[in-house]
Design an enzyme around this catalytic site. Structure first.
Site, PDB file in Angstrom:
ATOM      1  N   GLY A   1       0.974  -1.219  -0.076  1.00 54.97           N
ATOM      2  CA  GLY A   1      -0.123  -0.168   0.088  1.00 54.97           C
ATOM      3  C   GLY A   1       0.820   1.233   0.036  1.00 54.97           C
ATOM      4  O   GLY A   1       0.489   2.175  -0.805  1.00 54.97           O
ATOM      5  N   HIS A   2       1.865   1.299   0.805  1.00 53.20           N
ATOM      6  CA  HIS A   2       2.902   2.449   1.094  1.00 53.20           C
ATOM      7  C   HIS A   2       3.562   2.544  -0.293  1.00 53.20           C
ATOM      8  O   HIS A   2       3.672   3.605  -0.939  1.00 53.20           O
ATOM      9  CB  HIS A   2       3.691   2.199   2.390  1.00 53.20           C
ATOM     10  CG  HIS A   2       3.159   2.213   3.579  1.00 53.20           C
ATOM     11  ND1 HIS A   2       3.365   1.128   4.384  1.00 53.20           N
ATOM     12  CD2 HIS A   2       2.496   3.109   4.357  1.00 53.20           C
ATOM     13  CE1 HIS A   2       2.802   1.307   5.515  1.00 53.20           C
ATOM     14  NE2 HIS A   2       2.064   2.563   5.312  1.00 53.20           N
TER      15      HIS A   2
ATOM     16  N   GLN B   1      -1.603  10.319  17.934  1.00 56.02           N
ATOM     17  CA  GLN B   1      -2.650   9.861  17.064  1.00 56.02           C
ATOM     18  C   GLN B   1      -3.391   8.553  17.662  1.00 56.02           C
ATOM     19  O   GLN B   1      -4.332   7.821  17.022  1.00 56.02           O
ATOM     20  CB  GLN B   1      -2.592   9.755  15.696  1.00 56.02           C
ATOM     21  CG  GLN B   1      -1.810   8.466  15.164  1.00 56.02           C
ATOM     22  CD  GLN B   1      -1.507   8.862  13.627  1.00 56.02           C
ATOM     23  OE1 GLN B   1      -0.756   9.729  13.152  1.00 56.02           O
ATOM     24  NE2 GLN B   1      -2.058   7.600  12.816  1.00 56.02           N
TER      25      GLN B   1
HETATM   26  P1  AMP Z   1       0.227   4.258   7.554  1.00 59.63           P
HETATM   27  O1  AMP Z   1       1.561   4.100   7.542  1.00 59.63           O
HETATM   28  O2  AMP Z   1      -0.708   3.318   8.210  1.00 59.63           O
HETATM   29  O3  AMP Z   1      -0.116   5.725   8.637  1.00 59.63           O
HETATM   30  O4  AMP Z   1      -0.225   4.792   6.286  1.00 59.63           O
HETATM   31  C1  AMP Z   1       0.428   5.692   5.438  1.00 59.63           C
HETATM   32  C2  AMP Z   1      -0.395   5.955   4.239  1.00 59.63           C
HETATM   33  O5  AMP Z   1      -0.312   4.650   3.516  1.00 59.63           O
HETATM   34  C3  AMP Z   1      -1.799   6.318   4.497  1.00 59.63           C
HETATM   35  O6  AMP Z   1      -2.137   7.476   3.598  1.00 59.63           O
HETATM   36  C4  AMP Z   1      -2.610   5.367   4.137  1.00 59.63           C
HETATM   37  O7  AMP Z   1      -4.093   5.460   3.735  1.00 59.63           O
HETATM   38  C5  AMP Z   1      -1.620   4.567   3.098  1.00 59.63           C
HETATM   39  N1  AMP Z   1      -2.151   3.211   3.125  1.00 59.63           N
HETATM   40  C6  AMP Z   1      -2.121   2.279   4.055  1.00 59.63           C
HETATM   41  N2  AMP Z   1      -2.538   1.079   3.825  1.00 59.63           N
HETATM   42  C7  AMP Z   1      -2.922   0.995   2.289  1.00 59.63           C
HETATM   43  C8  AMP Z   1      -3.246   0.301   1.299  1.00 59.63           C
HETATM   44  N3  AMP Z   1      -3.585  -0.924   1.447  1.00 59.63           N
HETATM   45  N4  AMP Z   1      -3.479   0.813   0.081  1.00 59.63           N
HETATM   46  C9  AMP Z   1      -3.111   2.051  -0.087  1.00 59.63           C
HETATM   47  N5  AMP Z   1      -2.759   2.971   0.597  1.00 59.63           N
HETATM   48  C10 AMP Z   1      -2.505   2.455   1.934  1.00 59.63           C
END
Ligand code: AMP
Length: 280
Positions: A35-36, A60
Site C-alpha cells: 500500500g505504501h 494519534q
Molecule cells: P500508515 O503508515 O498506516 O499511516 O499509512 C500511510 C499511508 O499509506 C496512508 O496514506 C494510508 O492511507 C496509506 N495506506 C495504508 N494502507 C494502504 C493500502 N492498503 N493501500 C493504499 N494505501 C494505503
C-alpha cells in the site's frame, strides 16, 4: 538516498532544492507494505524529489491502543525506499517531533473528525492533523500522497490543507489489497493464521453492500443490517461500526441516491481493522 533524522537538516535539504524541483511527500508510520509502495511509486513518477516520512506518531494513538507494539523496522523500510528510488527518508525521533513542553495541537472541527474513526478513537484526528501540519511545515511538499484505505483521514487532511492554506496538493490512490481482498495494512501482522482467514470478512461485507446497491436496494439500514449479519457469522469478528455515509460529508445517509461511502471497523481477535468502499 539520504536518511535524515533532524528537523533542521530536513529543512536545509528542502531549502536547497525547492526552487528547482517538485517535491512529492509520502507520510507513513513505517513497516512499509505494498500500500505504501503504491504511493511511493506514484510520487516517483510525478515528482523530481520523493520524501518519505517514517514516524509512529504517538498523539494519534489513544490510551490502551497499540502505540507500543506497533511494528517498527527502520532498516527494512530504508531498503525498500532505496529500491523504489526514494530521495530522502525522514525518520525523526519522538523527542525531535514532540520535545519537552510541547503543547500545540491542530484540530479540524465538526462532523468530519467526530464520526466513524473519530467517534471510536477520540483525539485520533487531532493527532493526525498535528503531525501532518508539522510535516507539511518541515517538508513543504508540492504533492502529498495518501491512500483511500484511510478515507476519512484523506477528507480531514484535505480540509486541513484548505483551511490552513497549506501549499500542497493531496493525491489519493486506491486501496491495495491481498489476493483474497483483505486491505494491506501494517496491523495485519498482528493476525494469527485463523484471524488472517477471518479478516477477509471486512472486504466481503463491502462486496455485499456493492451487490445490494447494484440490485437497487436504497435503504441504508437494510444494507448495514445485511453487512452486519455477514460479519457476525464470523466467530472471531467483533463489529465496531458499519456505516453508509455521504462520501463528502460522512453524514449518515438514509436513502442511497448518490455516491456513498460504506465504511467498516471490525476487531478480529484483538486487532482492529478498517476498510471502506465508495459505491456510486
Ligand atoms: P500508515 O503508515 O498506516 O499511516 O499509512 C500511510 C499511508 O499509506 C496512508 O496514506 C494510508 O492511507 C496509506 N495506506 C495504508 N494502507 C494502504 C493500502 N492498503 N493501500 C493504499 N494505501 C494505503
Amino acid at each position: 538516498m539520504q536518511l535524515i533524522k533532524h528537523i533542521n537538516e530536513m529543512r536545509s535539504y528542502i531549502k536547497g532544492i525547492e526552487k528547482e524541483k517538485s517535491i512529492g511527500f509520502v507520510p507513513t508510520m513505517g513497516h512499509l507494505h505494498e500500500g505504501h509502495l503504491s504511493l511511493i511509486k506514484r510520487a516517483r513518477q510525478d515528482c523530481d524529489e520523493v520524501v518519505v516520512s517514517i514516524f509512529v506518531n504517538p498523539t494519534q494513538f489513544g490510551a490502551g491502543e497499540d502505540y507500543c507494539r506497533y511494528p517498527r523496522d527502520l532498516s527494512r523500510d530504508i531498503k525498500l525506499c532505496k529500491q523504489e528510488g526514494v530521495d530522502v527518508v525522514f525518520a525523526p525521533s519522538r523527542e525531535e517531533m514532540y520535545p519537552d513542553g510541547y503543547s500545540t495541537f491542530v484540530r479540524v472541527e465538526g462532523g468530519l473528525s467526530l464520526t466513524l474513526e473519530g467517534s471510536s478513537r477520540p483525539g485520533h484526528f487531532q493527532g493526525v492533523c498535528t503531525i501532518l501540519t508539522k510535516l507539511f511545515n518541515i517538508i513543504s511538499p508540492h504533492f502529498s500522497y495518501f491512500g483511500q484505505k484511510d478515507y476519512q483521514q484523506v477528507l480531514v487532511a484535505k480540509r486541513l490543507v484548505r483551511d490552513l492554506n497549506v501549499r500542497t496538493r493531496i493525491v489519493v490512490l486506491p486501496t491495495v489489497r491481498e489476493k483474497d481482498g483483505l486491505a494491506v495494512s501494517s496491523r495485519n501482522s498482528y493476525l494469527n493464521k485463523e484471524e488472517r482467514c477471518a479478516a477477509t470478512v471486512l472486504h466481503q461485507s463491502l462486496e455485499k453492500a456493492k451487490q445490494l446497491i447494484k440490485e437497487g436496494k436504497r435503504d441504508s439500514d437494510l444494507v448495514v443490517s445485511r453487512m452486519k449479519d455477514l460479519i457476525k457469522a464470523e466467530p472471531l469478528a467483533e463489529i465496531d461500526y458499519v456505516a453508509v455515509v455521504d462520501s463528502e460529508t460522512l453524514r449518515k445517509v438514509e436513502r442511497i441516491a448518490k455516491e456513498v461511502l460504506v465504511a467498516v471497523a471490525v476487531k478480529i481477535g484483538g486487532t482492529r481493522l478498517i476498510d471502506n468502499a465508495k459505491i456510486a
